[in-house]
Design a protein around this motif. Sequence first.
Motif, PDB file in Angstrom:
ATOM      1  N   ARG A 164       1.068  -1.169   0.135  1.00  0.00           N
ATOM      2  CA  ARG A 164      -0.119   0.169   0.010  1.00  0.00           C
ATOM      3  C   ARG A 164       0.723   1.169   0.098  1.00  0.00           C
ATOM      4  O   ARG A 164       0.577   2.334  -0.749  1.00  0.00           O
ATOM      5  N   ALA A 165       2.050   1.321   0.823  1.00  0.00           N
ATOM      6  CA  ALA A 165       2.826   2.397   0.693  1.00  0.00           C
ATOM      7  C   ALA A 165       3.622   2.807  -0.499  1.00  0.00           C
ATOM      8  O   ALA A 165       3.739   3.812  -0.921  1.00  0.00           O
ATOM      9  N   ALA A 166       3.962   1.607  -1.177  1.00  0.00           N
ATOM     10  CA  ALA A 166       4.413   1.694  -2.434  1.00  0.00           C
ATOM     11  C   ALA A 166       3.517   2.096  -3.428  1.00  0.00           C
ATOM     12  O   ALA A 166       3.964   3.113  -4.194  1.00  0.00           O
ATOM     13  N   LEU A 167       2.299   1.625  -3.496  1.00  0.00           N
ATOM     14  CA  LEU A 167       1.516   2.296  -4.542  1.00  0.00           C
ATOM     15  C   LEU A 167       0.982   3.718  -4.310  1.00  0.00           C
ATOM     16  O   LEU A 167       0.792   4.541  -5.257  1.00  0.00           O
ATOM     17  N   LEU A 168       0.666   3.929  -3.002  1.00  0.00           N
ATOM     18  CA  LEU A 168       0.276   5.361  -2.544  1.00  0.00           C
ATOM     19  C   LEU A 168       1.749   6.115  -3.076  1.00  0.00           C
ATOM     20  O   LEU A 168       1.298   7.580  -3.543  1.00  0.00           O
ATOM     21  N   GLY A 169       2.679   5.828  -2.646  1.00  0.00           N
ATOM     22  CA  GLY A 169       4.130   6.865  -2.947  1.00  0.00           C
ATOM     23  C   GLY A 169       4.098   6.805  -4.487  1.00  0.00           C
ATOM     24  O   GLY A 169       4.424   8.140  -4.759  1.00  0.00           O
ATOM     25  N   LEU A 170       3.844   5.684  -5.203  1.00  0.00           N
ATOM     26  CA  LEU A 170       3.927   6.172  -6.566  1.00  0.00           C
ATOM     27  C   LEU A 170       2.771   6.886  -7.158  1.00  0.00           C
ATOM     28  O   LEU A 170       3.040   7.770  -8.082  1.00  0.00           O
ATOM     29  N   ALA A 171       1.665   6.783  -6.635  1.00  0.00           N
ATOM     30  CA  ALA A 171       0.558   8.006  -7.068  1.00  0.00           C
ATOM     31  C   ALA A 171       0.793   9.229  -6.697  1.00  0.00           C
ATOM     32  O   ALA A 171       0.749  10.151  -7.471  1.00  0.00           O
ATOM     33  N   SER A 172       1.776   9.265  -5.607  1.00  0.00           N
ATOM     34  CA  SER A 172       1.971  10.613  -5.149  1.00  0.00           C
ATOM     35  C   SER A 172       3.069  11.022  -6.099  1.00  0.00           C
ATOM     36  O   SER A 172       3.163  12.482  -6.421  1.00  0.00           O
ATOM     37  N   THR A 178       3.443  15.783 -12.195  1.00  0.00           N
ATOM     38  CA  THR A 178       2.321  16.586 -12.689  1.00  0.00           C
ATOM     39  C   THR A 178       2.241  18.172 -12.313  1.00  0.00           C
ATOM     40  O   THR A 178       2.213  19.135 -13.042  1.00  0.00           O
ATOM     41  N   THR A 179       2.488  18.285 -10.864  1.00  0.00           N
ATOM     42  CA  THR A 179       2.665  19.505 -10.255  1.00  0.00           C
ATOM     43  C   THR A 179       3.615  20.133 -10.765  1.00  0.00           C
ATOM     44  O   THR A 179       3.693  21.513 -11.123  1.00  0.00           O
ATOM     45  N   ALA A 180       4.840  19.666 -10.924  1.00  0.00           N
ATOM     46  CA  ALA A 180       6.073  20.289 -11.322  1.00  0.00           C
ATOM     47  C   ALA A 180       5.929  20.709 -12.905  1.00  0.00           C
ATOM     48  O   ALA A 180       6.346  21.563 -13.298  1.00  0.00           O
ATOM     49  N   ALA A 181       5.383  19.953 -13.637  1.00  0.00           N
ATOM     50  CA  ALA A 181       5.027  20.222 -15.217  1.00  0.00           C
ATOM     51  C   ALA A 181       4.067  21.608 -15.208  1.00  0.00           C
ATOM     52  O   ALA A 181       4.444  22.568 -15.907  1.00  0.00           O
ATOM     53  N   HIS A 200      -3.344  32.885 -15.967  1.00  0.00           N
ATOM     54  CA  HIS A 200      -3.366  31.498 -16.512  1.00  0.00           C
ATOM     55  C   HIS A 200      -3.754  30.522 -15.804  1.00  0.00           C
ATOM     56  O   HIS A 200      -3.218  30.445 -14.447  1.00  0.00           O
ATOM     57  N   TRP A 201      -4.564  29.467 -16.296  1.00  0.00           N
ATOM     58  CA  TRP A 201      -5.208  28.312 -15.346  1.00  0.00           C
ATOM     59  C   TRP A 201      -4.029  27.600 -14.660  1.00  0.00           C
ATOM     60  O   TRP A 201      -4.303  26.762 -13.670  1.00  0.00           O
ATOM     61  N   SER A 202      -2.775  27.440 -15.248  1.00  0.00           N
ATOM     62  CA  SER A 202      -1.817  26.471 -14.777  1.00  0.00           C
ATOM     63  C   SER A 202      -1.494  26.703 -13.343  1.00  0.00           C
ATOM     64  O   SER A 202      -0.878  25.884 -12.639  1.00  0.00           O
ATOM     65  N   LEU A 203      -1.196  27.789 -13.085  1.00  0.00           N
ATOM     66  CA  LEU A 203      -0.560  28.401 -11.746  1.00  0.00           C
ATOM     67  C   LEU A 203      -1.705  27.898 -10.773  1.00  0.00           C
ATOM     68  O   LEU A 203      -1.360  27.389  -9.527  1.00  0.00           O
ATOM     69  N   TYR A 204      -3.128  28.112 -10.846  1.00  0.00           N
ATOM     70  CA  TYR A 204      -3.945  27.515  -9.882  1.00  0.00           C
ATOM     71  C   TYR A 204      -4.197  25.979  -9.895  1.00  0.00           C
ATOM     72  O   TYR A 204      -4.288  25.191  -8.908  1.00  0.00           O
ATOM     73  N   ALA A 205      -3.883  25.486 -11.146  1.00  0.00           N
ATOM     74  CA  ALA A 205      -4.027  23.885 -11.229  1.00  0.00           C
ATOM     75  C   ALA A 205      -2.712  23.432 -10.650  1.00  0.00           C
ATOM     76  O   ALA A 205      -2.899  22.153  -9.883  1.00  0.00           O
ATOM     77  N   THR A 206      -1.631  24.299 -10.311  1.00  0.00           N
ATOM     78  CA  THR A 206      -0.467  23.685  -9.693  1.00  0.00           C
ATOM     79  C   THR A 206      -0.908  23.490  -8.086  1.00  0.00           C
ATOM     80  O   THR A 206      -0.355  22.464  -7.493  1.00  0.00           O
ATOM     81  N   GLY A 207      -1.590  24.224  -7.739  1.00  0.00           N
ATOM     82  CA  GLY A 207      -2.003  23.982  -6.333  1.00  0.00           C
ATOM     83  C   GLY A 207      -2.804  23.135  -5.870  1.00  0.00           C
ATOM     84  O   GLY A 207      -2.793  22.320  -5.046  1.00  0.00           O
ATOM     85  N   VAL A 208      -3.737  22.866  -6.998  1.00  0.00           N
ATOM     86  CA  VAL A 208      -4.830  21.668  -6.704  1.00  0.00           C
ATOM     87  C   VAL A 208      -3.992  20.123  -6.801  1.00  0.00           C
ATOM     88  O   VAL A 208      -4.121  19.439  -5.970  1.00  0.00           O
ATOM     89  N   ALA A 209      -3.026  19.969  -8.001  1.00  0.00           N
ATOM     90  CA  ALA A 209      -2.318  18.888  -8.076  1.00  0.00           C
ATOM     91  C   ALA A 209      -1.375  18.796  -6.864  1.00  0.00           C
ATOM     92  O   ALA A 209      -1.204  17.899  -6.369  1.00  0.00           O
ATOM     93  N   GLY A 210      -0.667  19.895  -6.463  1.00  0.00           N
ATOM     94  CA  GLY A 210       0.141  19.857  -5.301  1.00  0.00           C
ATOM     95  C   GLY A 210      -0.732  19.392  -3.817  1.00  0.00           C
ATOM     96  O   GLY A 210       0.046  18.472  -3.155  1.00  0.00           O
ATOM     97  N   LEU A 211      -1.827  19.860  -3.912  1.00  0.00           N
ATOM     98  CA  LEU A 211      -2.693  19.360  -2.734  1.00  0.00           C
ATOM     99  C   LEU A 211      -3.018  17.963  -2.662  1.00  0.00           C
ATOM    100  O   LEU A 211      -2.860  17.137  -1.767  1.00  0.00           O
TER     101      LEU A 211
END
Length: 307
Positions: A164-172, A178-181, A200-211
């Motif tokens: 479970r830790a590995a799968l969630l780690g990979l999802a993270s 994606t946050t970095a992109a 631009h929408w990317s700045l706010y999408a960065t916050g959502v993806a980061g969360l």
Amino acid sequence: MMALTVLLALLAALSNASASVLQRRAAVQEEPDQDGRASALRRFAHLLRRPSWLAGAGLLGLSSLLQAGALAVGSLSLVQPLLTAELLFTLAVGSVVFRRRPKARTWLAFVALAGGLALFLLAAAPSAGRPTARPGDWLLGGGGALGVVVLLVLLARPARGASRAALLGLASAVSFATTAALLKEAVGRLGQGPAEMFGHWSLYATGVAGLVAFLLLQGALGAGSLTASQPALTLGDALTSVVLGWVLFGESIHLGLSLLPEAIGVALIGAGSIGLVHSPSVGGEWDATDPKESPGSTTALPRTPRR
């Protein structure tokens, strides 16, 4: 610019590693319910009162700023793979915080993982691409990343412990990549003026993806040992970033004669993964106990004499 990119990326890796260790320490200090699992909201409320967890959250914020600076002067395919140094930083910082050394086989496995990926990326030599992505490319890259994260979370639901830790780690990891992109997309627009970036929408999408990435990271840290979650987190982030760099920003890698060292790098990654699976530290002896509860452990690190 290359030296500055490397410095900022390595400092971000150190900050990330320290954050993971401190938040893992806070996680193991939490007592589960009688059925073995604590309520997610109650657990999070308790973690907010842990100084080590708050310090880790602060270091994650610092890491984000360092990463943004690195992405502003370097390519996604260079910056994110440099964060593989986080693996060794995690072991070094974790050894001090938990006051015990991981087993020698764990060190060798981590070195093989980090060394293999470093060799692969040096041979691949990702090139710089466009500062921003074409709008249509985000449908492919962003949509694909979202699908992978959802699939990994679904697979993690019935799993327990290291799996479970590995799968969630990979999802993270996919979420962090994606946050970095998205962050690179945002800072790439800064050259056209602050209004372009903030509009631009990317700045706010960065916050959502980061969360999302942050919440998945908390799940991974609470599910099992760092030796299970950290390789998936760090290596998954680097490899996903190479793919996103190619899909979104037109960054490319070398082929031809470079395929041989790239293949050796992949083989080292595989060997390190196998070694890690069979490592005694995966069982959780290293970082599964609050160091305050076992100050006299025979595996505690000796104090370094002052020079």
